[in-house]
Design an enzyme around this catalytic site. Structure first.
Site, PDB file in Angstrom:
ATOM      1  CD1 TRP A 127      -2.324   2.142   1.551  1.00 12.60           C
ATOM      2  CD2 TRP A 127      -3.293   0.608   0.250  1.00 12.60           C
ATOM      3  NE1 TRP A 127      -3.536   2.650   1.141  1.00 12.60           N
ATOM      4  CE2 TRP A 127      -4.150   1.731   0.349  1.00 12.60           C
ATOM      5  CE3 TRP A 127      -3.686  -0.480  -0.527  1.00 12.60           C
ATOM      6  CZ2 TRP A 127      -5.376   1.790  -0.315  1.00 12.60           C
ATOM      7  CZ3 TRP A 127      -4.913  -0.423  -1.178  1.00 12.60           C
ATOM      8  CH2 TRP A 127      -5.742   0.693  -1.061  1.00 12.60           C
ATOM      9  CG  ASP A 177      -2.160  13.119  -2.236  1.00 14.58           C
ATOM     10  OD1 ASP A 177      -2.361  11.891  -2.227  1.00 14.58           O
ATOM     11  OD2 ASP A 177      -2.394  13.824  -3.240  1.00 14.58           O
ATOM     12  CD  GLU A 180      -4.331   5.700   0.535  1.00 12.98           C
ATOM     13  OE1 GLU A 180      -4.990   5.066  -0.305  1.00 12.98           O
ATOM     14  OE2 GLU A 180      -4.281   5.400   1.738  1.00 12.98           O
ATOM     15  CD  GLU A 327     -13.519   6.076  -2.234  1.00 10.88           C
ATOM     16  OE1 GLU A 327     -12.715   5.986  -1.293  1.00 10.88           O
ATOM     17  OE2 GLU A 327     -13.407   5.418  -3.295  1.00 10.88           O
TER      18      GLU A 327
END
Length: 376
Positions: A127, A177, A180, A327
């Site tokens: 990640w 940020d 990502e 989202e």
């Protein structure tokens, strides 16, 4: 908690008000239903890439919405969880600080993660993990919650001290940020989150760093009267309003605050839904629920009730038949050709996203939609 707003009764018919309050009740139910028994708020309970993980960033805003709703116990369980997780990282942070003292630059892989498993461990899959904003956000959120409900902050002191030490040591280091991306840059919204957390806690070292952040952003993070996506850029980002409200990096009502909100609205607001940034290709670059709420929150705080209500209504229109908020939505894609690629990779857009529901609660509270514990 706000229980009325000037002119609200004239702006919202009774039936619509009842529907908006019902969505607040459902938002609370979604968040608390999926809260892990240990206190973590999962980012999204069913989405392939988020399932089983909790972010400090998402969770801090979600906890703020829950705190405003009046569910002190749920918010406390989240803050207790973060406190336990960070206490468990004490040795890791001490070693990172010792490396800096020796003149070393710790590799990105050794830094604290941005997301944790529910038992506080690192993820098992790769990640974009080095992000400092969530640690500042949690400090802001836990202090805000404690002050709102008259709680003793010492309950979370161990975790607070770890987060402060980490941020004081690494606040000025480039990292990923909110989205990502771009580990090579120093992002203004990240700096704003760190500023908010360190000011909220108020240690001498932290306040000194907060002053340095303000000076740095003034010198390198402002173009044409607005904050920029990262230092040295001219672009805007949908996260930038947070630097005004709630983070206070820029004082509300100042020319820079007004200019930043105007730039975000001009470049990223489409019919009430706010995009992340103009080059966004994630799921085609749709409009994000949480960013619409963030801009609306700022408008409400500035006294623009009608403008804030426009965003709240837009958000309510995006709820599915169960009342769940996603989202993002695909009604106004910036780069539609990239949407199918992400669906093939990760499946349909995350729904429900707990951060979306938490931000709805915040904006509803700012507008006086909610009464105590969301009851009509």
């Amino acid at each position: 908690m706000i229980t009325s707003a000037p002119g609200l009764s004239e702006l919202i018919p009774p039936q619509e008000l009842a529907q908006l309050r019902a969505l607040a009740q459902h938002s609370h139910a979604v968040i608390t239903e999926h809260q892990d028994s240990g206190g973590a708020y999962p980012a999204a309970p069913t989405f392939s890439a988020y399932r089983g993980y909790a972010w400090l960033r998402d969770g801090s805003f979600t906890a703020e919405g829950i705190s405003r709703y009046g569910d002190v116990a749920s918010a406390e369980r989240f803050h207790d969880w973060v406190d336990r997780v960070l206490r468990g990282r004490r040795a890791q942070v001490d070693e990172l600080r010792a490396a800096v003292a020796r003149g070393e630059t710790p590799p990105v892989e050794s830094m604290l993660p941005t997301r944790f498993t529910f038992d506080g461990q690192d993820g098992s899959d790769p990640w974009w993990d080095f992000q400092t904003d969530g640690y500042g956000m949690w400090l802001w959120a836990v202090v805000t919650h404690a002050r709102r409900h008259g709680l003793d902050l010492e309950r979370w002191r161990g975790g607070i001290d770890v987060a402060v030490d980490y941020l004081v040591a690494f606040w000025d280091r480039a990292c990923y940020d909110w989205w990502e991306e771009h580990v090579e840059h120093r992002h203004v919204s990240t700096l704003g989150a760190i500023h908010a957390g360190l000011v909220a806690v108020g240690t001498p070292e932290g306040l000194e760093v907060a002053a340095s952040i303000r000076s740095l952003v003034d010198a390198e993070g402002v173009v044409d009267g607005h904050l920029t996506k990262w230092l040295g850029s001219a672009a805007v980002d949908g996260s930038l309003p947070a630097c005004v409200v709630p983070f206070g990096l820029v004082a509300p009502g100042t020319a820079l605050a007004v200019g930043t909100l105007a730039a975000v609205a001009r470049d990223l607001d489409a019919d009430g839904g706010v995009h992340r940034f103009t080059a966004d290709v994630f799921y085609g670059g749709g409009q994000w629920i949480l960013l619409s709420a963030l801009l609306g929150w700022n408008l409400a705080a500035a006294g623009d009730t009608a403008g804030a209500l426009r965003h709240l209504r837009w958000i309510a229109e995006q709820a599915d038949e169960q009342g769940d908020l996603p989202e993002q939505v695909p009604h106004h894609l910036l780069h539609p050709g990239s949407r199918d690629e992400w669906i093939a990779r990760w499946g349909t857009v995350a729904t429900p996203l707990l951060w979306s529901h938490g931000m709805y609660l915040i904006l509803a509270d700012e507008l006086g939609i909610m009464t105590q514990r969301g009851n009509a």
